[in-house]
Design an enzyme around this catalytic site. Structure first.
Site, short mmCIF file in Angstrom:
data_model
loop_
_atom_site.label_atom_id
_atom_site.label_comp_id
_atom_site.label_asym_id
_atom_site.label_seq_id
_atom_site.Cartn_x
_atom_site.Cartn_y
_atom_site.Cartn_z
N ASN A 156 0.87 -1.18 0.00
CA ASN A 156 0.00 0.00 0.00
C ASN A 156 0.91 1.23 0.00
O ASN A 156 1.41 1.64 1.04
CB ASN A 156 -0.89 -0.06 1.25
N ARG B 48 -2.55 -1.92 -3.52
CA ARG B 48 -3.71 -1.04 -3.38
C ARG B 48 -3.55 0.07 -4.42
O ARG B 48 -2.50 0.71 -4.49
CB ARG B 48 -3.74 -0.41 -1.99
N HIS C 251 -11.68 4.18 -0.38
CA HIS C 251 -11.61 3.31 0.80
C HIS C 251 -12.52 2.10 0.64
O HIS C 251 -13.01 1.54 1.62
CB HIS C 251 -12.02 4.06 2.09
N ARG D 158 -7.29 17.61 4.48
CA ARG D 158 -8.24 17.91 3.39
C ARG D 158 -9.51 18.56 3.94
O ARG D 158 -10.00 18.15 5.00
CB ARG D 158 -8.61 16.63 2.64
N GLU E 14 -7.69 -3.66 5.51
CA GLU E 14 -7.59 -3.43 4.06
C GLU E 14 -6.63 -4.43 3.42
O GLU E 14 -6.90 -4.94 2.34
CB GLU E 14 -7.11 -1.99 3.79
C1 LIG Z 1 -8.43 7.55 -0.60
C2 LIG Z 1 -7.76 8.03 0.62
O1 LIG Z 1 -8.07 9.09 1.12
O2 LIG Z 1 -6.83 7.22 1.15
P1 LIG Z 1 -5.97 7.50 2.47
O3 LIG Z 1 -6.95 7.55 3.61
O4 LIG Z 1 -5.04 6.31 2.57
O5 LIG Z 1 -5.27 8.81 2.27
MG LIG Z 2 -5.86 4.45 5.23
#
Ligand SMILES: CC(=O)OP(=O)(O)O
Ligand SMILES: [Mg+2]
Ligand SMILES: Nc1ncnc2c1ncn2[C@@H]1O[C@H](COP(=O)(O)OP(=O)(O)O)[C@@H](O)[C@H]1O
Length: 400
Positions: A9, A90, A179, A240, A381
Site C-alpha cells: 500500500n 492497493r 476506501h 483535506r 484493508e
Molecule cells: C483515498 C484516501 O483518502 O486514502 P488514504 O486515507 O489512505 O489517504
Molecule cells: Mg488508510
C-alpha cells in the site's frame, strides 16, 4: 496449504506492507515505512512478535521497496522461499474501467497512470510501487485492487453530479468513492457481528483515518459515499477540507490570484484539521481540546458535526439502518469522536453505551435502549486485498 500474498500500500509519503495468508487473513509480517523522500525515513517491521525499527534516508518508493526486502531478510524471512502467489497493490483510483481486481500488465499500468489526474496524492505513489515491484519480483503475478471498485454499485442519483453533459459524458466527472476495500470488509464484519447475512443488513460505515469517508451499504452494496470524483469531498480530514462550496475556489482565485495548483494544494494538503488546529494527528488535537484549547475544541466539534450530518443523510437514504460501524485510526481509537458523531441522535434510535465506548477493544458499544447497533470494527484493508487477489488468481486458474 496457505496462500501467501505480499500486499503493498504505497501512500504519498509512506509505504505499508503485509505478508498475509489470503485464506485465514493471518499476517506473518507487516511493516510501515514513513517519511519517504525526507531527510530520514523510519522503517518499522513486525514479525513473530518482534518489532524492528530502523532509520535511514530513502529517496523514493523504489528505495523503500528495497529496504522492505532487506527488513524481511534481517528478520530471517526469505520472501523468495515464502511461496508467494502474488504481489497485490492497493490502487486508489480505478476510474470507470477498473471495478474488479485486475492482473497488472503494461497496459493496465498505463491506464492507472492516466487516472493520476483524479487522485494526484495517491495514484502516482501506487504506480511507483507497481513499477518497482514488477522489476524486483519478475514473473510473480502482480494484482491491482482498487479503492473505487466497491462503489461501482451506486445508483445514478448518488454518483451523478448535476453538471454539464460534456463533463459527465467525456470528462469522467462523477462520484467514484474511495476506501472501498475497507468499507467492503467492515460492512461484512458488521453483518457477522449481528449474526446476519450481509445481504440482509443495512450499515453505515465511517472510515475515519487520515483520509476519511463514510458509506451507506445496503445488503452488502455501496449505495452512496462521501468522497467524490477525488478523495477531497465529504468529511473533514487530516489535511483535506472535505465539503466546501466550489465557488470558494473561484473567489480565492479572483481575490488573491492564486493559481489552480496552489488552490489544489491548499484544499488537499493545507486544510482540514491542520488548518483548524495546526495539527494533523487526532491524538494531539484531542489532548489539546481536553486541556481547554479553543481552536482544538472548535475543530473537534466541527469534525464530529460533519460526520453526524452524513450519518443523518445516509439514514434517510437507507430508510432502515441496522448498524453504524466506526473504523480506521480515529474511528477505532477515539471514544470522543464516536460520542461526538452520535450526539443527539437518540430520537433516531441511536445511542451509545458510554462505558463500553470508553473501553478499548469493545466491538459492540450500543446502549441497551438503542434500535441501531453501534460497532467499532477494526478494518483490514490488507487482508481484504489479499483475499480478493487470491479469488482472482483462482478464477484465472493461476492457483488451485
Ligand atoms: C483515498 C484516501 O483518502 O486514502 P488514504 O486515507 O489512505 O489517504
Ligand atoms: Mg488508510
Ligand atoms: N488513540 C488514538 N486516538 C485518536 N486518534 C488516533 C489514535 N490512534 C491513531 N489515531 C489517528 O488515526 C489517524 C491515522 O489513521 P489510519 O487509519 O492509520 O490512516 P491512514 O491509513 O490514512 O494513514 C491519525 O490521524 C491518528 O491521529
Amino acid at each position: 496449504m496457505p496462500t501467501p500474498v505480499l500486499v503493498v500500500n504505497s501512500g504519498s509519503s509512506s509505504l505499508k506492507y503485509q505478508l498475509v495468508d489470503a485464506d485465514d487473513l493471518s499476517a506473518s509480517a507487516s511493516g510501515t515505512i514513513e517519511r519517504i523522500g525526507q531527510d530520514s525515513s523510519i522503517l518499522t517491521h513486525k514479525a513473530g512478535g518482534e518489532k524492528a525499527v530502523s532509520e535511514r534516508p530513502l529517496a523514493d518508493h523504489g528505495e523503500a521497496l528495497k529496504a522492505m526486502l532487506e527488513a524481511f531478510s534481517a528478520a530471517g524471512q526469505d520472501l523468495g522461499s515464502a511461496g508467494l502467489v502474488a504481489i497485490a497493490h492497493r490502487v486508489v483510483h480505478g476510474g470507470e474501467r477498473f471495478v474488479q481486481p485486475t492482473l497488472i500488465t503494461d497496459e493496465v499500468e498505463e491506464a492507472v497512470s492516466e487516472l493520476s489526474a483524479l487522485a494526484p496524492l495517491h495514484n502516482p505513489a501506487n504506480l511507483e510501487g507497481i513499477k518497482v515491484a514488477r522489476k524486483l519480483f519478475g514473473d510473480l503475478p502482480e494484482v491491482a485492487v482498487f479503492d473505487t471498485a466497491f462503489h461501482a454499485t451506486m445508483p445514478e442519483r448518488a454518483y451523478a453530479y448535476a453538471v454539464p453533459e460534456r463533463w459527465r459524458e467525456e470528462d469522467g466527472v462523477r462520484r467514484y468513492g474511495f476506501h472501498g476495500t475497507s468499507h467492503a470488509y467492515v460492512s461484512r464484519a458488521a453483518a457477522a457481528e449481528l449474526g446476519k447475512d450481509p445481504a440482509d443488513v443495512n450499515v453505515i460505515v465511517a472510515h475515519l483515518g487520515n483520509g476519511a469517508s463514510i458509506t451507506a451499504v445496503r445488503g452488502g452494496e455501496s449505495i452512496d459515499t462521501s468522497m467524490g470524483l477525488t478523495p477531497l469531498e465529504g468529511l473533514v480530514m487530516g489535511t483535506r477540507s472535505g465539503d466546501i462550496d466550489p465557488a470558494i475556489v473561484f473567489h480565492m482565485h479572483r481575490r488573491t490570484g492564486a493559481d489552480f495548483a496552489e488552490l489544489d494544494r491548499a484544499l488537499n494538503k493545507e486544510s482540514g484539521m491542520l488548518a483548524l488546529t495546526g495539527m494533523v494527528d487526532m491524538r494531539g488535537i484531542e489532548a489539546a481540546a481536553d486541556a481547554g484549547d479553543r481552536p482544538a475544541t472548535a475543530a473537534m466539534d466541527l469534525y464530529c458535526y460533519r460526520i453526524r450530518k452524513y450519518i443523518g443523510s445516509y439514514m434517510a437514504a437507507l430508510g432502515r439502518v441496522d448498524a453504524i460501524a466506526f473504523t480506521a485510526g480515529v474511528g477505532e481509537n477515539s471514544p470522543a469522536v464516536r460520542a461526538g458523531a452520535l450526539e443527539g441522535l437518540e430520537a433516531w434510535g441511536v445511542s451509545l453505551d458510554e462505558g463500553a465506548n470508553d473501553t478499548r477493544g469493545t466491538v459492540d458499544v450500543t446502549a441497551a435502549d438503542s434500535k441501531v447497533k453501534v460497532l467499532v470494527v477494526p478494518t483490514n484493508e490488507e487482508g481484504e486485498i489479499a483475499s480478493q487477489t487470491a479469488d482472482l488468481l483462482r478464477a484465472k486458474g493461476l492457483i488451485a
